[in-house]
Design a protein around this motif. Structure first.
Motif, PDB file in Angstrom:
ATOM      1  N   ASP A 158       0.823  -1.210   0.000  1.00  0.00           N
ATOM      2  CA  ASP A 158       0.000   0.000   0.000  1.00  0.00           C
ATOM      3  C   ASP A 158       0.858   1.260   0.000  1.00  0.00           C
ATOM      4  O   ASP A 158       0.517   2.252  -0.643  1.00  0.00           O
ATOM      5  N   ALA A 159       1.969   1.222   0.717  1.00  0.00           N
ATOM      6  CA  ALA A 159       2.861   2.379   0.732  1.00  0.00           C
ATOM      7  C   ALA A 159       3.543   2.568  -0.618  1.00  0.00           C
ATOM      8  O   ALA A 159       3.610   3.692  -1.140  1.00  0.00           O
ATOM      9  N   ASP A 165       6.135   3.612  -6.680  1.00  0.00           N
ATOM     10  CA  ASP A 165       7.111   2.580  -7.032  1.00  0.00           C
ATOM     11  C   ASP A 165       6.332   1.300  -7.348  1.00  0.00           C
ATOM     12  O   ASP A 165       6.200   0.397  -6.510  1.00  0.00           O
ATOM     13  N   TYR A 166       5.809   1.213  -8.561  1.00  0.00           N
ATOM     14  CA  TYR A 166       4.937   0.108  -8.929  1.00  0.00           C
ATOM     15  C   TYR A 166       5.653  -1.240  -8.974  1.00  0.00           C
ATOM     16  O   TYR A 166       5.067  -2.250  -8.564  1.00  0.00           O
ATOM     17  N   SER A 193       6.100  -6.604  -6.334  1.00  0.00           N
ATOM     18  CA  SER A 193       6.864  -7.632  -5.625  1.00  0.00           C
ATOM     19  C   SER A 193       6.240  -7.940  -4.273  1.00  0.00           C
ATOM     20  O   SER A 193       6.156  -9.106  -3.861  1.00  0.00           O
ATOM     21  N   ALA A 194       5.793  -6.888  -3.584  1.00  0.00           N
ATOM     22  CA  ALA A 194       5.174  -7.093  -2.278  1.00  0.00           C
ATOM     23  C   ALA A 194       3.881  -7.882  -2.406  1.00  0.00           C
ATOM     24  O   ALA A 194       3.597  -8.783  -1.607  1.00  0.00           O
ATOM     25  N   ARG A 236       4.079  14.001  -0.744  1.00  0.00           N
ATOM     26  CA  ARG A 236       3.831  12.807   0.057  1.00  0.00           C
ATOM     27  C   ARG A 236       3.646  11.564  -0.800  1.00  0.00           C
ATOM     28  O   ARG A 236       3.976  10.452  -0.368  1.00  0.00           O
ATOM     29  N   ALA A 237       3.052  11.735  -1.974  1.00  0.00           N
ATOM     30  CA  ALA A 237       2.663  10.574  -2.779  1.00  0.00           C
ATOM     31  C   ALA A 237       2.914  10.866  -4.252  1.00  0.00           C
ATOM     32  O   ALA A 237       2.592  11.952  -4.735  1.00  0.00           O
ATOM     33  N   ARG A 238       3.464   9.884  -4.975  1.00  0.00           N
ATOM     34  CA  ARG A 238       3.799  10.064  -6.391  1.00  0.00           C
ATOM     35  C   ARG A 238       3.064   9.054  -7.269  1.00  0.00           C
ATOM     36  O   ARG A 238       3.590   8.615  -8.281  1.00  0.00           O
ATOM     37  N   SER A 239       1.848   8.701  -6.874  1.00  0.00           N
ATOM     38  CA  SER A 239       1.082   7.744  -7.665  1.00  0.00           C
ATOM     39  C   SER A 239       0.575   8.398  -8.940  1.00  0.00           C
ATOM     40  O   SER A 239       0.569   9.630  -9.083  1.00  0.00           O
TER      41      SER A 239
END
Length: 443
Positions: free
Chosen positions: A149-150, A156-157, A162-163, A342-345
């Protein structure tokens, strides 16, 4: 048996508690709209029971660190369903008690810290807690869910994938399949995403999990323009959990497409009285054309914007898009620049790019719009945003992206879809602010 993402899904959805808390942050517990929701929303029996059971356990066994971390997890879930960010403070306190009792190798507390960090949009911290948990216990699932989720929010797709692959290997259940479905959709593989979501439905352990997976399946079908199929999934969601918010919102969109605008607006009105998320409020405003019929919804969104600017904290991209289209675009830019730190989605990139476009900064906006496209997601709104920006800049690919948006889903927005059609009939025109800036440079 190893379950490769290529078969089951391809890593990561912002699902579960993180998805439900994207709009919560410091100070939100005092938000007037959120406070109404916290009082009005009926907490699902399972959630209320879990909190009560966890509290009684800590009272009976106050020296058990596992009991305190269990209470923290229950508090996070209650925060998600009641919109009450104050529960995150309670979760923090419970985690401190757990760590005071067991400082070393306290896996449950570390994953709990990751849940809270992600819920507050402190994704870099969420990543650290997820990594710490997975190093501590490589064969336990919760740490990989926190980490995935982080990573998805940090943009970082590959790391997120991988997670989730590891999560699928360890615990091939709803949490893993839902996250896998999101990655498949985000990477332009909606058919595989639908398979992963069906597996999430089949492996659901609770009615809430089933409703979530069905509503996501409905969203997936809706985004492909398959209205009838979307309706079936949305109805299954509300069959699993009566008045399930995302199922209700989906059905409201279906009614709107079928010309039943009054019925759709009434559904939204009842929905936002219980669950005033920016997404639902903004959808109602767009459907109502921003007029008197949605005056209350606009007032609620404007109140959220004022509080957010005063107190800071995480920004829901739906709220920023509303401000860009129906408020002050410069404010939307301000909010999304903060969120970008905070977020780079891809979702954040899209919202920031659109805010910049609406503020007349198309040369900068187009870069973010292209970042939003980097995973290949067949998202009609993203394509429209990019196409509109490129059209304004006079770039030849602009009209192609506008057409792609309408082909993907001709009903992607009651507000923007007609604008896309109109734009395709016009010659590119610079935004007034862009013209003024060029004129000023000449002078």
């Amino acid at each position: 048996m190893r379950r490769p993402i290529a078969v089951a899904g391809g890593a990561v959805a912002v699902a579960g508690c993180v998805a439900g808390l994207l709009y919560l942050g410091p100070g939100t517990e005092n938000h007037p709209v959120a406070a109404v929701a916290a009082r009005a929303a009926a907490v699902p029996d399972a959630v209320g029971l879990a909190v009560g059971t966890a509290r009684r356990r800590t009272e009976r066994y106050p020296d058990d660190p596992t009991g305190w971390s269990g209470l923290a997890r229950a508090e996070v879930e209650q925060a998600r369903v009641t919109l009450d960010a104050g529960r995150l403070d309670a979760a923090d306190e419970a985690l401190r008690r757990s760590l005071a009792l067991r400082r070393k190798d306290n896996y449950a507390a570390v994953t709990g810290q990751g849940l809270v960090a992600n819920a507050r949009h402190e994704f870099a911290d969420g990543r650290e807690f997820g990594l710490r948990a997975t190093r501590m216990a490589p064969d336990r699932a919760d740490g990989y869910a926190v980490l995935a989720d982080a990573e998805i929010q940090l943009g970082d797709y590959p790391a997120a994938r991988s997670a989730v692959q590891r999560l699928l290997d360890i615990a091939p259940a709803g949490a893993a399949y839902s996250r896998a479905a999101y990655d498949l959709e985000t990477n332009g593989r909606p058919e595989d995403a639908a398979i992963a979501l069906q597996r999430a439905v089949e492996s659901a352990g609770t009615a809430e999990e089933r409703a979530f997976a069905e509503a996501r399946s409905g969203d997936l079908a809706w985004n492909e323009g398959a209205v009838d199929r979307a309706e079936r999934h949305f109805r299954r969601a509300v069959d699993a959990v009566p008045e399930y918010p995302y199922g209700q919102a989906g059905l409201a969109k279906v009614h709107a497409v079928r010309g039943e605008t009054a019925k759709a607006l009434d559904m939204y009105r009842r929905l936002v009285a219980r669950t005033p998320l920016p997404q639902f409020l903004a959808e109602a405003v767009e459907l109502g054309g921003g007029g008197d019929r949605v005056r209350g919804e606009k007032a609620a969104l404007d109140a959220q914007v004022r509080l957010l600017r005063a107190s800071g904290g995480p920004v829901d991209p739906h709220l920023a898009l509303y401000v860009a289209d129906h408020g002050e675009p410069e404010v939307a830019v301000e909010l999304m620049r903060g969120e970008w730190k905070r977020a780079r989605s891809v979702i954040v990139a899209d919202a920031l790019g659109w805010a910049l476009h609406r503020a007349g900064c198309d040369a900068e906006a187009v870069g973010y719009a292209r970042q939003a496209a980097r995973t290949g997601w067949g998202n009609a709104l993203f394509r429209y945003h990019r196409g509109a920006i490129e059209h304004t800049l006079g770039l030849p690919e602009g009209d192609r992206h506008l057409r792609e948006a309408l082909t993907l889903n001709p009903h992607f927005s009651p507000y923007h879809a007609p604008l896309a059609t109109r734009m395709l009939k016009q010659q590119p025109q610079q935004h007034p602010r862009q013209k003024n800036r060029q004129q000023n440079r000449k002078n």
